[in-house]
Design an enzyme around this catalytic site. Structure first.
Site, short mmCIF file in Angstrom:
data_model
loop_
_atom_site.label_atom_id
_atom_site.label_comp_id
_atom_site.label_asym_id
_atom_site.label_seq_id
_atom_site.Cartn_x
_atom_site.Cartn_y
_atom_site.Cartn_z
N GLU A 365 12.11 2.94 5.91
CA GLU A 365 12.98 1.77 5.79
C GLU A 365 13.21 1.37 4.33
OE1 GLU A 365 10.75 -0.66 8.48
OE2 GLU A 365 11.42 0.50 10.19
N ASP A 390 3.43 0.41 9.98
CA ASP A 390 3.77 -0.92 10.45
C ASP A 390 2.46 -1.59 10.82
OD1 ASP A 390 6.50 -0.74 10.27
OD2 ASP A 390 6.87 -0.55 12.42
N HIS A 560 4.54 -4.27 6.60
CA HIS A 560 4.11 -2.89 6.31
C HIS A 560 2.91 -2.91 5.36
CE1 HIS A 560 8.59 -1.54 6.80
NE2 HIS A 560 7.97 -1.50 7.96
#
Ligand code: MN
Length: 618
Positions: A365, A390, A560
């Site tokens: 991401e 995550d 994260h």
């Protein structure tokens, strides 16, 4: 004077893809050793032999143990003569400038003039150098007296310096004491990591994913705190390269064959792409992201282009000289095309279709702040793969009992964090990498990794185990309508693992560092958590040391974190001090903290001293 360049030839010449000795273009980090001594006749003569022997021991220690992720040993240079006055200091400085030094260790077994001679060999621009001083703890010529005089002078100049001094009297006839060796190595590894990333780039493929602030690449913070540049590449460029075949088609065939040896589970029902096509597209993305990072001379070669059907282009072949990257993916790309899970999981691993090699750092991401941590941790461990995660769920023993009827209070009294990235994780985390090396869990991770990097047999074991432990699974289509292949595995338990995270608070960077270990849950519990979350994603269950999982979840910054096998909390704290990045939370024992002496002068107030000094490249 340097010879005049051949301008006529240059003006007429065509450009070519300039070769570089290593994956990226850049000077190999270079550490200087500067022995210092008392210059008085008699005092000098009585010290000279032992001072050089001391220097030789430090040289051997660092040259033997510290290397870059690709195995290149760090460069260690030594002052041409012992520094005992301003002129010998200037001789050292001239030599260091020629050698491209950015890290310096002063060492002495005796009294020496501190401020005057050091000033000469630090040189202009030395605010960016990492400095350390090691003074011998002995009685006849106490290096400690010089050491204290010198570090006080550095404090007064506002130049941070690490101070190494053995708690016990040292025996000069043997090896360096374990305490001194450990501190010198930690300084060297951290300083080399700082030097290696300096001047290289973060490649941002795409922009901000789903409003995640971590993927908002902060160019000035990258530059001022890490010394890194930033290159942005719109994802449409990737699509164009795929559509026009701008990649090495022979290498693609190799990558596809490699991926097909994994267990593949394409999922049920109607899928957006035929299976073979999906595998090919995912491999293309991995190849192209790598090419964008480091360049690929084959793309500049017209003969290759003619044969494979693409238009060779020297500029497109260059790459961004990127030491780390991030891929946005969600959602503009993943709504339409396969996700980046194959690209990220393989590039972040320590091997791919070309065999064992240093990991490429690629943040999911495009979370560049997590990518920065992965880069730093990988450099600190001499090139270990890093796990992007995550921070999915905090599970207390009570919640686990309520959900499964199983009591895990004895196994994980403080609870666990389900670290489960949305589809990609370095495949090294499918196995116990430290367990491959004898005594691996008790050694510094960089040492364990050195052992693997030097052994073809261990590399084979690592690759076979990681491939065996991984299943690539068809992506969950509600999240990824364009499909993809997620890397699914379950990290074994009982492995020391450090979690870390860089944050931006306004314009200031901070770092969180928490050591802990992976957990093996009873199968029924692990499967339950997997099934109620997403069983196509990589699973790592982890418990922090000396704090509850709830406390970790509450105090960590964003969604994260990233993780390294091994305990590297102390290293991260040392490295952050080098970059003047305060550590906002950690669980590293006080006796392991190793920061410049200025931290003592400011009462160990990390925030205050970092604020006073400002970012090292600011
Ligand atoms: Mn995520």
């Amino acid at each position: 004077m340097a010879a005049k360049p051949r301008f006529d030839a240059l003006a007429a010449g065509e450009r070519t893809f300039a070769k570089s000795a290593r994956r990226l273009v850049g000077h190999v980090p270079t550490i200087a050793l500067t022995p210092v001594a008392d210059g008085r006749r008699g005092a000098y003569e009585s010290n000279v032999e032992k001072t050089w022997r001391m220097t030789e021991k430090v040289y051997d220690l660092i040259a033997r143990s510290v290397s870059l992720p690709d195995g290149t040993p760090v460069r260690v240079v030594v002052a041409p003569e012992i520094v005992y006055g301003p002129r010998t200091g200037a001789i050292a400085q001239q030599y260091y400038t020629e050698q491209g030094v950015s890290v310096n260790i002063f060492l002495s077994r005796s009294w020496a003039y501190s401020d005057e001679l050091m000033s000469a060999c630090q040189g202009i621009g030395s605010t960016e150098w990492q400095q350390c001083a090691y003074g011998l703890n002995q009685t006849d010529r106490p290096g400690a007296v010089w050491l204290k005089a010198f570090t006080a002078a550095m404090d007064e100049k506002g130049r941070p310096i690490f101070c190494v001094y053995s708690p016990d009297l040292e025996d000069e006839s043997g090896l360096l004491s374990p305490f001194v060796a450990e501190r010198l190595l930690r300084f060297a590894r951290c300083a080399v990591a700082v030097a290696e990333m300096r001047g290289k780039n973060y490649l941002s493929v795409g922009s901000v994913s789903m409003g995640i602030i971590g993927s908002d690449v902060r160019r000035n913070a990258m530059l001022h705190y890490l010394g890194m540049g930033t290159v942005s590449y719109d994802m449409v460029g990737l699509q164009g390269r795929m559509a026009r075949g701008l990649y090495d088609h022979e290498e693609l065939a190799k990558a596809v064959k490699f991926l097909k040896q994994f267990k593949l589970d394409f999922g049920k029902g109607k899928r957006p792409l035929p299976k073979d096509k999906l595998v090919v597209e995912c491999c293309k993305m991995a190849l192209i992201v790598r090419d964008l990072m480091i360049g690929n001379p084959r793309l500049a070669d017209p003969a290759v282009g003619r044969k494979q059907g693409f238009k060779a282009d020297l500029e497109h072949a260059q790459g961004a000289n990127a030491i780390a990257a991030g891929t946005q993916g969600q959602r503009q790309w993943t709504d339409l095309y396969p996700n980046f899970d194959v690209a990220e999981s393989l590039l972040n691993s320590s091997f791919d279709w070309n065999g064992f090699r240093a990991p490429y750092i690629v943040a999911t991401e495009n979370d560049s702040k997590n990518g920065a941590g992965m880069l730093i941790a990988s450099l600190l461990t001499g090139g270990m793969a890093q796990l992007f995660a995550d921070i999915r769920t905090n599970w207390t023993p009570e919640s686990i009992h309520a959900a499964t009827g199983i009591d895990v209070g004895d196994i994980v009294p403080r609870g666990i964090i389900d670290k489960r990235n949305s589809g990609a994780g370095a495949l090294d985390y499918a196995i116990d990498v430290l367990g491959l090396v004898k005594g691996g869990a008790d050694r510094h991770p960089a040492e364990a990794w050195n052992a693997i990097r030097r052994s073809k047999a261990l590399q084979k074991k690592l690759m076979a185990g990681a491939i065996e432990g991984t299943t690539y699974m068809g992506a969950e289509l509600t999240y990824f309508p364009g499909d993809g292949l997620s890397s699914h595995y379950r990290t074994p338990g009982g492995i020391p693992m450090t979690a870390y995270r860089y944050n931006m608070v306004g314009g200031e960077m901070t770092c969180s560092v928490v050591e802990g270990e992976t957990v093996e849950l009873p199968k029924k519990v692990a499967n339950h958590i997997s099934n109620v979350t997403d069983k196509t994603w990589p699973e790592t269950y982890w418990t922090p040391r000396g704090m509850t999982s709830y406390e970790y979840m509450s105090r960590i910054g964003p969604n994260h974190d990233a993780n390294s096998f091994g305990l590297i909390g102390a290293d991260l704290i040392t490295l952050n001090a080098m970059l003047r990045i305060p550590v906002d939370m950690h669980n590293v024992p006080t006796d392991q903290l190793f920061r410049p002496t200025m931290w003592d002068r400011y009462g160990q107030n990390d925030f205050l001293v970092c604020q006073k000094l400002g970012p090292v490249y600011g």
